[in-house]
Design an enzyme around this catalytic site. Structure first.
Site, PDB file in Angstrom:
ATOM      1  N   PHE A 134      28.956  36.782  38.101  1.00 53.38           N
ATOM      2  CA  PHE A 134      28.825  38.012  38.892  1.00 53.38           C
ATOM      3  C   PHE A 134      29.308  39.186  38.053  1.00 53.38           C
ATOM      4  CE2 PHE A 134      30.281  41.352  41.713  1.00 53.38           C
ATOM      5  CZ  PHE A 134      29.245  41.446  42.620  1.00 53.38           C
ATOM      6  N   ASP A 219      34.048  40.057  30.951  1.00 57.11           N
ATOM      7  CA  ASP A 219      34.141  40.793  32.207  1.00 57.11           C
ATOM      8  C   ASP A 219      35.454  40.370  32.872  1.00 57.11           C
ATOM      9  OD1 ASP A 219      34.056  41.668  34.806  1.00 57.11           O
ATOM     10  OD2 ASP A 219      31.958  41.148  35.144  1.00 57.11           O
ATOM     11  N   LYS A 248      38.629  46.569  39.695  1.00 57.63           N
ATOM     12  CA  LYS A 248      39.435  46.002  40.779  1.00 57.63           C
ATOM     13  C   LYS A 248      40.928  46.364  40.671  1.00 57.63           C
ATOM     14  CE  LYS A 248      36.233  42.799  42.651  1.00 57.63           C
ATOM     15  NZ  LYS A 248      35.168  42.132  41.927  1.00 57.63           N
TER      16      LYS A 248
HETATM   17  C1  LIG Z   1      33.886  42.702  41.558  1.00 47.52           C
HETATM   18  C2  LIG Z   1      33.323  42.366  40.233  1.00 47.52           C
HETATM   19  C3  LIG Z   1      32.416  43.212  39.591  1.00 47.52           C
HETATM   20  C4  LIG Z   1      31.846  44.446  40.246  1.00 47.52           C
HETATM   21  O1  LIG Z   1      32.820  45.408  40.475  1.00 47.52           O
HETATM   22  P1  LIG Z   1      32.461  46.645  41.446  1.00 47.52           P
HETATM   23  O2  LIG Z   1      33.668  47.512  41.379  1.00 47.52           O
HETATM   24  O3  LIG Z   1      32.190  46.063  42.801  1.00 47.52           O
HETATM   25  O4  LIG Z   1      31.248  47.283  40.885  1.00 47.52           O
HETATM   26  C5  LIG Z   1      32.003  42.880  38.318  1.00 47.52           C
HETATM   27  N1  LIG Z   1      32.458  41.775  37.703  1.00 47.52           N
HETATM   28  C6  LIG Z   1      33.326  40.936  38.295  1.00 47.52           C
HETATM   29  C7  LIG Z   1      33.802  39.741  37.558  1.00 47.52           C
HETATM   30  C8  LIG Z   1      33.786  41.188  39.580  1.00 47.52           C
HETATM   31  O5  LIG Z   1      34.618  40.339  40.177  1.00 47.52           O
END
Ligand SMILES: *Cc1c(COP(=O)(O)O)cnc(C)c1O
Length: 407
Positions: A134, A219, A248
């Site tokens: 994700f 990420d 986050k």
């Molecule tokens: C939540 C998340 C995102 C997206 O972040 P947003 O602030 O919702 O755009 C991207 N990568 C990972 C691993 C995430 O957990």
């Protein structure tokens, strides 16, 4: 007590929300319009790393709000500089682009890798990402994501993303061609159900990407900022990426993210990247307060102790109710279930004043505030046990309460 259920019709329906309006939050607790209290083990999806409305963040944004809200991204501002310095100091990387969301940061990472490929790798632009991953909800980050439910959504996708199974280096190696510019993955797949990239795999992947002359993009939007018990998830494997994204927890509850890169990779020219709110001092001030708190001596020890305790208590519960394995690191934890009852548990728990997340129908995910107390973990376990009882699950220890040790 509740005057009436408000009318929600003016809002686009983007997720099935219960008819609850949250009014107040403090620490690990939320309160709704009827004064009902909820113990929050979601925390905005691992966003509120210091809990709801932590004093350091409240103070930082209050001070900043009365000083300078927005000079525009065309000028430097003090919190923006300080935030970048803090991230550089603690990451070993060299350059920061402050962004507004995880997707925004990942979008920037994809652009940076493609630009680097144009300059240094003959126009190579393909990025290998993982099944089940994700990376966000912009079109490019959805295309990068390996979420099965998204395969048909918003077609056609952005081209140039190949998928490999996580923890399988052989498949990945075979996908690398002269068109490949980078490999991008999460140290632990969060939305995917708390599935860790193994430390050995990360080390071998780091060596492989070096050998092939391609970039490693991590990420860390969910795993960063202390969530796994180290400041960044990849530190468990002792590696360093070329590009890392944060989000986050970085803002502690406000929209803040960052694209972070090694100096050798940083090839943006003026005009290549930007955004109206990038480096906004209000958000950056919150980020500085979070970074200073999380990097203070002893803070991460607390995360590790709380994580160990949470996992031990969950393992006890899993034994008593014959559930599945407990996994995760620090305070990013999952409980695997033997049946597809996670959504039912989430609902039952909410009725009992406990907020949990089910990233899949057979997985519960726990991502509490990083400063959660043992007493709050005990209370969570008590409420979760009560939720399982309410669903008719049988406790093997039913003559003694599942959590006698906590009485
Ligand atoms: C939540 C998340 C995102 C997206 O972040 P947003 O602030 O919702 O755009 C991207 N990568 C990972 C691993 C995430 O957990």
């Amino acid at each position: 007590m509740s005057a009436q259920i408000p009318d929600f019709d003016s809002l686009m329906t983007i997720t099935p929300r219960p008819p609850i309006v949250m009014m107040e939050g403090k620490g690990s607790w939320l309160r709704d319009q009827d004064g009902r209290e909820y113990l929050d083990f979601i925390q905005g999806w691992a966003v509120n790393c210091l809990g709801h409305s932590p004093q350091v963040v409240v103070d930082a944004i209050t001070r900043q709000a009365t000083t300078l809200l927005n000079p525009s991204p065309a000028f430097y501002n003090a919190p923006m500089i300080r935030l970048a310095e803090l991230i550089v100091q603690h990451s070993g990387l060299h350059k920061v682009y402050p962004a507004c969301s995880g997707a925004d940061a990942n979008e920037g990472a994809i652009k940076l890798a493609r630009k680097w490929g144009q300059i240094h790798r003959n126009g190579a632009h393909e990025i290998i990402t993982m099944y089940n991953s994700f990376h966000g909800r912009t079109l490019a980050t959805m295309s990068a994501s390996g979420k099965p439910q998204w395969r048909e959504l918003y077609e056609p996708k952005v081209p140039g993303f190949l998928k490999a199974p996580l923890n399988d280096l052989i498949v990945l190696r075979n996908l690398i061609t002269e068109k490949t510019v980078a490999v991008m993955l999460e140290p632990i797949q969060g939305e995917g159900g708390v599935i860790p990239a193994e430390d050995d795999y990360l080390r071998e992947l780091r060596a492989l990407t070096r050998e092939k002359g391609i970039l490693l993009i991590l990420d860390e939007v969910q795993t960063g900022i202390g969530r796994t018990g180290r400041l960044f998830g990849h530190q468990h494997a002792g590696i360093s990426p070329d590009i890392m994204t944060l989000g986050k927890g970085l803002g502690g509850g406000v929209p803040l993210a960052a694209l972070v890169a090694h100096r050798d990779v940083c090839c943006f020219a003026p005009g290549d990247q930007g955004g109206t709110y990038n480096g906004n001092p209000l958000m950056a001030a919150a980020g500085c307060a979070v970074m200073e708190t999380v990097t203070a001596p002893g803070f991460l020890d607390g995360v590790n102790h709380a994580g160990d305790y949470l996992r031990a208590q969950l393992a006890g519960l899993a034994r008593d109710y014959d559930l599945g394995e407990v996994r995760g690191r620090g305070l990013l934890v999952a409980l695997q279930l033997n049946q597809d009852i996670a959504p039912a548990i989430v609902e039952a728990a909410r009725d009992l004043g406990l907020l949990l997340n089910a990233p899949r129908v057979n997985i519960l995910r726990f991502m509490p505030a990083l400063n959660i107390s043992r007493a709050e973990i005990d209370e969570m376990i008590r409420r979760l046990a009560a939720s399982l009882d309410a669903l008719g699950l049988v406790c093997a220890q039913s003559d003694e309460p599942a959590l006698a040790l906590m009485a």
